[in-house]
Design an enzyme around this catalytic site. Structure first.
Site, PDB file in Angstrom:
ATOM      1  N   GLU A   1     -24.005  22.358 -35.809  1.00 55.03           N
ATOM      2  CA  GLU A   1     -24.988  21.238 -34.748  1.00 55.03           C
ATOM      3  C   GLU A   1     -26.227  21.229 -35.038  1.00 55.03           C
ATOM      4  O   GLU A   1     -26.266  22.765 -34.682  1.00 55.03           O
ATOM      5  CB  GLU A   1     -24.760  21.659 -33.548  1.00 55.03           C
ATOM      6  CG  GLU A   1     -25.063  21.072 -32.354  1.00 55.03           C
ATOM      7  CD  GLU A   1     -24.812  21.583 -31.509  1.00 55.03           C
ATOM      8  OE1 GLU A   1     -25.019  20.701 -29.565  1.00 55.03           O
ATOM      9  OE2 GLU A   1     -24.837  22.484 -30.789  1.00 55.03           O
TER      10      GLU A   1
ATOM     11  N   GLU B   1     -31.717  24.744 -35.636  1.00 61.00           N
ATOM     12  CA  GLU B   1     -32.777  23.995 -34.497  1.00 61.00           C
ATOM     13  C   GLU B   1     -34.322  24.639 -35.166  1.00 61.00           C
ATOM     14  O   GLU B   1     -34.632  25.531 -35.462  1.00 61.00           O
ATOM     15  CB  GLU B   1     -32.251  25.667 -33.386  1.00 61.00           C
ATOM     16  CG  GLU B   1     -33.675  24.881 -31.833  1.00 61.00           C
ATOM     17  CD  GLU B   1     -33.489  23.959 -31.667  1.00 61.00           C
ATOM     18  OE1 GLU B   1     -34.695  23.781 -31.333  1.00 61.00           O
ATOM     19  OE2 GLU B   1     -32.428  23.355 -31.287  1.00 61.00           O
TER      20      GLU B   1
ATOM     21  N   ASP C   1     -34.323  14.200 -29.562  1.00 57.44           N
ATOM     22  CA  ASP C   1     -35.116  14.622 -28.977  1.00 57.44           C
ATOM     23  C   ASP C   1     -35.459  12.267 -29.281  1.00 57.44           C
ATOM     24  O   ASP C   1     -35.571  12.224 -30.366  1.00 57.44           O
ATOM     25  CB  ASP C   1     -36.408  15.237 -29.410  1.00 57.44           C
ATOM     26  CG  ASP C   1     -36.667  16.671 -28.563  1.00 57.44           C
ATOM     27  OD1 ASP C   1     -36.557  17.050 -28.139  1.00 57.44           O
ATOM     28  OD2 ASP C   1     -37.668  17.132 -29.710  1.00 57.44           O
TER      29      ASP C   1
ATOM     30  N   LYS D   1     -42.385   6.689 -28.950  1.00 59.39           N
ATOM     31  CA  LYS D   1     -43.495   6.109 -28.901  1.00 59.39           C
ATOM     32  C   LYS D   1     -43.113   5.689 -30.431  1.00 59.39           C
ATOM     33  O   LYS D   1     -42.756   6.714 -31.587  1.00 59.39           O
ATOM     34  CB  LYS D   1     -44.632   6.857 -29.293  1.00 59.39           C
ATOM     35  CG  LYS D   1     -45.537   7.032 -28.281  1.00 59.39           C
ATOM     36  CD  LYS D   1     -46.737   8.018 -29.059  1.00 59.39           C
ATOM     37  CE  LYS D   1     -47.720   8.389 -27.086  1.00 59.39           C
ATOM     38  NZ  LYS D   1     -48.635   9.303 -27.232  1.00 59.39           N
TER      39      LYS D   1
ATOM     40  N   ASP E   1     -28.352  10.229 -23.773  1.00 55.48           N
ATOM     41  CA  ASP E   1     -28.952   9.268 -21.943  1.00 55.48           C
ATOM     42  C   ASP E   1     -29.231   9.064 -22.122  1.00 55.48           C
ATOM     43  O   ASP E   1     -30.035   7.580 -21.273  1.00 55.48           O
ATOM     44  CB  ASP E   1     -27.914  10.473 -21.544  1.00 55.48           C
ATOM     45  CG  ASP E   1     -29.821  11.865 -21.278  1.00 55.48           C
ATOM     46  OD1 ASP E   1     -30.261  11.200 -22.663  1.00 55.48           O
ATOM     47  OD2 ASP E   1     -29.517  11.717 -20.177  1.00 55.48           O
TER      48      ASP E   1
END
Length: 169
Positions: free
Chosen positions: A35, A60, A110, A114, A146
């Site tokens: 993941e 991460e 994320d 921009k 989403d």
């Protein structure tokens, strides 16, 4: 513990050592999932608990978040989950042999709204090239967001890559 929501993946450039999963996890090394960007680690912990015959490696870019998840995994005695601090692309390149991954999960990355920051998005051509190399022949990439704009951009990347086919749930 409060951790920044967004982290610039380009600031996380350290190389990672290859892990011999067959040596470290002999019973489950052939069932390998990752993941990328696990956030608080809810999915990763749930997945590991419900799939004890699979090894899941979480990657991460936020070091405190990776450390916190590793503590939670240890506290909950989850033996088939690993949390790694690093950049997902570098981790794919450094840590995993070709044709070894069953699943790559990228949930709610994320969005980097921009235009000048779009290069920071996780699902891009370089990521897909490397993912195709590291996935087993029938391996899957699972993506979710989403944010409509990001969803459309990820689907466009996948469709233009032509090495993946879209499966509906």
């Amino acid at each position: 513990m409060r951790v920044r929501t967004h982290a610039n993946p380009f600031q996380c450039r350290h190389r990672l050592e290859k892990i011999d999963f067959s040596k470290e996890y002999p019973a489950i090394h052939q069932n390998l999932d990752i993941e990328i960007g696990f956030g608080q680690g809810l999915f990763l912990r749930h997945y590991a608990k419900n799939n004890p015959n699979r090894l899941i490696v979480g990657i991460e870019v936020r070091k405190p978040t990776a450390e916190l998840l590793q503590e939670r995994v240890a506290k909950e005695a989850i033996e088939n989950a690993i949390a790694i601090y690093g950049n997902g692309l570098i981790a794919l390149e450094d840590m995993f042999e070709d044709d070894t991954l069953d699943n790559i999960f990228v949930f709610h990355p994320d969005p980097w709204f921009k235009k000048k920051h779009h290069k920071r998005r996780v699902v891009n051509k370089a990521f897909l090239d490397l993912a195709k190399q590291k996935l087993k022949p029938n391996g899957l990439i699972h993506i979710s967001t989403d944010v409509d704009e990001l969803w459309e951009a990820m689907i466009e990347e996948l469709e233009s890559h032509n090495k993946f086919i879209k499966l509906e749930n």
